[in-house]
Motif scaffolding. Structure first.
Motif, PDB file in Angstrom:
ATOM      1  N   VAL A 149       0.864  -1.186   0.000  1.00 35.61           N
ATOM      2  CA  VAL A 149       0.000   0.000   0.000  1.00 35.61           C
ATOM      3  C   VAL A 149       0.894   1.226   0.000  1.00 35.61           C
ATOM      4  O   VAL A 149       1.901   1.260   0.717  1.00 35.61           O
ATOM      5  CB  VAL A 149      -0.924   0.024   1.245  1.00 35.61           C
ATOM      6  CG1 VAL A 149      -1.859   1.228   1.186  1.00 35.61           C
ATOM      7  CG2 VAL A 149      -1.723  -1.263   1.344  1.00 35.61           C
ATOM      8  N   GLN A 150       0.537   2.235  -0.806  1.00 35.02           N
ATOM      9  CA  GLN A 150       1.345   3.450  -0.878  1.00 35.02           C
ATOM     10  C   GLN A 150       0.480   4.678  -0.641  1.00 35.02           C
ATOM     11  O   GLN A 150      -0.724   4.663  -0.897  1.00 35.02           O
ATOM     12  CB  GLN A 150       2.052   3.546  -2.238  1.00 35.02           C
ATOM     13  CG  GLN A 150       3.068   2.426  -2.452  1.00 35.02           C
ATOM     14  CD  GLN A 150       3.845   2.565  -3.738  1.00 35.02           C
ATOM     15  OE1 GLN A 150       3.295   2.885  -4.771  1.00 35.02           O
ATOM     16  NE2 GLN A 150       5.142   2.318  -3.668  1.00 35.02           N
ATOM     17  N   ALA A 181      -6.107  11.015   5.002  1.00 28.11           N
ATOM     18  CA  ALA A 181      -6.948  10.100   4.223  1.00 28.11           C
ATOM     19  C   ALA A 181      -6.159   9.422   3.116  1.00 28.11           C
ATOM     20  O   ALA A 181      -6.611   8.402   2.573  1.00 28.11           O
ATOM     21  CB  ALA A 181      -8.139  10.854   3.632  1.00 28.11           C
ATOM     22  N   GLN A 182      -4.995   9.963   2.783  1.00 31.89           N
ATOM     23  CA  GLN A 182      -4.156   9.368   1.746  1.00 31.89           C
ATOM     24  C   GLN A 182      -2.946   8.647   2.329  1.00 31.89           C
ATOM     25  O   GLN A 182      -2.074   8.201   1.581  1.00 31.89           O
ATOM     26  CB  GLN A 182      -3.693  10.448   0.759  1.00 31.89           C
ATOM     27  CG  GLN A 182      -4.834  11.083  -0.023  1.00 31.89           C
ATOM     28  CD  GLN A 182      -4.362  12.084  -1.056  1.00 31.89           C
ATOM     29  OE1 GLN A 182      -3.202  12.491  -1.062  1.00 31.89           O
ATOM     30  NE2 GLN A 182      -5.246  12.478  -1.957  1.00 31.89           N
ATOM     31  N   HIS A 183      -2.904   8.496   3.656  1.00 33.57           N
ATOM     32  CA  HIS A 183      -1.777   7.823   4.281  1.00 33.57           C
ATOM     33  C   HIS A 183      -1.972   6.311   4.282  1.00 33.57           C
ATOM     34  O   HIS A 183      -3.099   5.802   4.283  1.00 33.57           O
ATOM     35  CB  HIS A 183      -1.587   8.319   5.719  1.00 33.57           C
ATOM     36  CG  HIS A 183      -1.095   9.733   5.798  1.00 33.57           C
ATOM     37  ND1 HIS A 183      -0.758  10.343   6.985  1.00 33.57           N
ATOM     38  CD2 HIS A 183      -0.873  10.660   4.835  1.00 33.57           C
ATOM     39  CE1 HIS A 183      -0.352  11.578   6.745  1.00 33.57           C
ATOM     40  NE2 HIS A 183      -0.423  11.795   5.447  1.00 33.57           N
ATOM     41  N   VAL A 184      -0.852   5.599   4.289  1.00 32.27           N
ATOM     42  CA  VAL A 184      -0.870   4.139   4.230  1.00 32.27           C
ATOM     43  C   VAL A 184      -1.677   3.534   5.371  1.00 32.27           C
ATOM     44  O   VAL A 184      -2.548   2.674   5.165  1.00 32.27           O
ATOM     45  CB  VAL A 184       0.572   3.588   4.262  1.00 32.27           C
ATOM     46  CG1 VAL A 184       0.573   2.077   4.449  1.00 32.27           C
ATOM     47  CG2 VAL A 184       1.313   3.963   2.993  1.00 32.27           C
ATOM     48  N   GLU A 185      -1.420   3.973   6.597  1.00 32.37           N
ATOM     49  CA  GLU A 185      -2.065   3.369   7.767  1.00 32.37           C
ATOM     50  C   GLU A 185      -3.580   3.561   7.734  1.00 32.37           C
ATOM     51  O   GLU A 185      -4.341   2.650   8.080  1.00 32.37           O
ATOM     52  CB  GLU A 185      -1.505   3.984   9.054  1.00 32.37           C
ATOM     53  CG  GLU A 185       0.007   3.848   9.212  1.00 32.37           C
ATOM     54  CD  GLU A 185       0.780   5.012   8.593  1.00 32.37           C
ATOM     55  OE1 GLU A 185       1.931   5.229   9.001  1.00 32.37           O
ATOM     56  OE2 GLU A 185       0.236   5.691   7.694  1.00 32.37           O
ATOM     57  N   GLU A 201      -1.516  -6.432  10.489  1.00 32.72           N
ATOM     58  CA  GLU A 201      -0.285  -5.718  10.794  1.00 32.72           C
ATOM     59  C   GLU A 201       0.177  -5.020   9.531  1.00 32.72           C
ATOM     60  O   GLU A 201      -0.034  -5.514   8.417  1.00 32.72           O
ATOM     61  CB  GLU A 201       0.803  -6.677  11.263  1.00 32.72           C
ATOM     62  CG  GLU A 201       0.486  -7.386  12.567  1.00 32.72           C
ATOM     63  CD  GLU A 201       1.618  -8.316  12.979  1.00 32.72           C
ATOM     64  OE1 GLU A 201       2.695  -7.799  13.361  1.00 32.72           O
ATOM     65  OE2 GLU A 201       1.433  -9.538  12.906  1.00 32.72           O
ATOM     66  N   VAL A 202       0.825  -3.876   9.681  1.00 33.12           N
ATOM     67  CA  VAL A 202       1.386  -3.166   8.530  1.00 33.12           C
ATOM     68  C   VAL A 202       2.755  -2.617   8.893  1.00 33.12           C
ATOM     69  O   VAL A 202       2.935  -2.032   9.966  1.00 33.12           O
ATOM     70  CB  VAL A 202       0.442  -2.037   8.038  1.00 33.12           C
ATOM     71  CG1 VAL A 202       0.169  -1.015   9.136  1.00 33.12           C
ATOM     72  CG2 VAL A 202       1.029  -1.348   6.808  1.00 33.12           C
ATOM     73  N   VAL A 203       3.729  -2.860   8.037  1.00 40.47           N
ATOM     74  CA  VAL A 203       5.083  -2.340   8.195  1.00 40.47           C
ATOM     75  C   VAL A 203       5.225  -1.131   7.278  1.00 40.47           C
ATOM     76  O   VAL A 203       4.972  -1.231   6.068  1.00 40.47           O
ATOM     77  CB  VAL A 203       6.132  -3.403   7.818  1.00 40.47           C
ATOM     78  CG1 VAL A 203       7.544  -2.843   7.998  1.00 40.47           C
ATOM     79  CG2 VAL A 203       5.949  -4.656   8.659  1.00 40.47           C
ATOM     80  N   VAL A 204       5.596   0.017   7.837  1.00 41.45           N
ATOM     81  CA  VAL A 204       5.706   1.249   7.038  1.00 41.45           C
ATOM     82  C   VAL A 204       7.134   1.785   7.107  1.00 41.45           C
ATOM     83  O   VAL A 204       7.871   1.507   8.055  1.00 41.45           O
ATOM     84  CB  VAL A 204       4.713   2.326   7.527  1.00 41.45           C
ATOM     85  CG1 VAL A 204       3.284   1.912   7.222  1.00 41.45           C
ATOM     86  CG2 VAL A 204       4.872   2.586   9.012  1.00 41.45           C
ATOM     87  N   ASN A 205       7.489   2.559   6.074  1.00 41.65           N
ATOM     88  CA  ASN A 205       8.862   3.062   6.007  1.00 41.65           C
ATOM     89  C   ASN A 205       9.025   4.470   6.568  1.00 41.65           C
ATOM     90  O   ASN A 205      10.115   5.036   6.514  1.00 41.65           O
ATOM     91  CB  ASN A 205       9.376   3.015   4.560  1.00 41.65           C
ATOM     92  CG  ASN A 205       8.516   3.827   3.612  1.00 41.65           C
ATOM     93  OD1 ASN A 205       7.535   4.450   4.012  1.00 41.65           O
ATOM     94  ND2 ASN A 205       8.859   3.802   2.328  1.00 41.65           N
ATOM     95  N   ASN A 206       7.934   5.064   7.087  1.00 44.17           N
ATOM     96  CA  ASN A 206       8.017   6.377   7.731  1.00 44.17           C
ATOM     97  C   ASN A 206       7.309   6.345   9.081  1.00 44.17           C
ATOM     98  O   ASN A 206       6.451   5.476   9.322  1.00 44.17           O
ATOM     99  CB  ASN A 206       7.383   7.466   6.854  1.00 44.17           C
ATOM    100  CG  ASN A 206       8.311   7.892   5.731  1.00 44.17           C
ATOM    101  OD1 ASN A 206       9.531   7.927   5.883  1.00 44.17           O
ATOM    102  ND2 ASN A 206       7.739   8.199   4.579  1.00 44.17           N
ATOM    103  N   CYS A 215      -2.955  10.127  11.679  1.00 39.83           N
ATOM    104  CA  CYS A 215      -3.231   8.684  11.703  1.00 39.83           C
ATOM    105  C   CYS A 215      -3.392   8.202  13.140  1.00 39.83           C
ATOM    106  O   CYS A 215      -4.258   7.379  13.443  1.00 39.83           O
ATOM    107  CB  CYS A 215      -2.101   7.925  11.015  1.00 39.83           C
ATOM    108  SG  CYS A 215      -1.968   8.224   9.243  1.00 39.83           S
ATOM    109  N   PHE A 216      -2.552   8.727  14.029  1.00 40.86           N
ATOM    110  CA  PHE A 216      -2.603   8.312  15.430  1.00 40.86           C
ATOM    111  C   PHE A 216      -3.971   8.605  16.032  1.00 40.86           C
ATOM    112  O   PHE A 216      -4.497   7.820  16.832  1.00 40.86           O
ATOM    113  CB  PHE A 216      -1.511   9.040  16.210  1.00 40.86           C
ATOM    114  CG  PHE A 216      -1.255   8.472  17.576  1.00 40.86           C
ATOM    115  CD1 PHE A 216      -0.376   7.427  17.758  1.00 40.86           C
ATOM    116  CD2 PHE A 216      -1.911   8.983  18.692  1.00 40.86           C
ATOM    117  CE1 PHE A 216      -0.151   6.899  19.017  1.00 40.86           C
ATOM    118  CE2 PHE A 216      -1.690   8.462  19.950  1.00 40.86           C
ATOM    119  CZ  PHE A 216      -0.808   7.421  20.120  1.00 40.86           C
TER     120      PHE A 216
END
Length: 246
Positions: A149-150, A181-185, A201-206, A215-216
């Motif tokens: 997901v990007q 609304a356009q964020h991966v999480e 679970e999701v692994v993100v690079n930022n 998002c939080f």
């Protein structure tokens, strides 16, 4: 699965699409290389013509400089396309390796949830394969289904649907668009909500964004009661429990 009303693509379909991306990138790189060569030829021809051009020599000199810039830019773009192609090929090889590993382990192990693998091994392996040019994440649900997901707008309008939902529940003012609304999480949380997946679970690079309309703050409102999303960012892991309403 985390796709709202959309069938999860098979490994063979994903691999075929990745092969098409690689083929297209090779075509683009070849076209850029040809464009650079043609620009170089134009520079050589203009350089030869401008000698003895008298008053027009200055104008010819500008043209030579512009064509030189075209050649340089074409070379830079070709390198960028090659770098992206290498990332796609790396991602494809990772999928093939995971597929081979799952087949070797047998059907029982391949259908297991993320926790059936050592968490750090899975997290580190996925993060190592994530693109670096855009915020990206790899998610995996309780049935073992996963996808890349990007961040950014979605062709199917998913990000707009998320924003409309946030307006409907009174979290966002009408006629405004929260960038989250356009964020991966947020996208993963929304897909969990619409598909009914209970845990992922999701692994993100930022790093996970924080603050108003982040998002939080928004993830618990998207997730329904009983749903859990674990976000592994480069700093730490965050667990979100659903508190949203239908």
């Amino acid at each position: 699965m985390l796709w709202s009303g959309v069938r999860m693509a098979s490994f063979e379909e994903v691999s075929a699409e990745l092969n098409r991306v690689v083929a297209k990138s090779e075509e683009v790189a070849a076209a850029l290389e040809q464009a650079g060569q043609l620009a170089d030829e134009a520079v050589q021809l203009l350089t030869a013509v401008m000698r003895g051009a008298g008053q027009l020599e200055g104008e010819f000199g500008q043209a030579v400089q512009q064509w030189s810039e075209v050649a340089t830019r074409a070379a830079e773009l070709s390198q960028a396309v090659t770098a992206v192609r290498q990332r796609v090929e790396s991602y494809r090889r990772t999928l093939e390796a995971d597929r081979a590993s799952s087949n070797a382990a047998g059907p029982t192990a391949s259908a297991g949830p993320p926790s059936s693998l050592p968490p750090t091994t899975w997290i580190e392996r996925q993060r190592a394969q994530l693109p670096t040019y855009v915020t990206s994440g790899f998610h995996r649900d309780e049935e073992g289904h996963g996808d890349l997901v990007q961040s950014g707008a979605e062709p199917n309008g998913e990000d707009r649907a998320i924003a409309q939902h946030l307006v409907a529940i009174g979290r966002v003012r009408p006629r405004t668009f929260p960038t989250a609304a356009q964020h991966v999480e947020i996208k993963v949380g929304w897909r969990m909500r619409t598909s009914g997946v209970r845990r992922a679970e999701v692994v993100v690079n930022n790093r996970l964004c924080e603050g108003p309309l982040s998002c939080f703050e928004l993830l618990p409102l998207l997730l329904l009661p009983g749903q859990t999303l674990v976000v592994h960012d480069p700093v730490r892991s965050h667990t979100f429990q659903g508190k949203g309403t239908r």
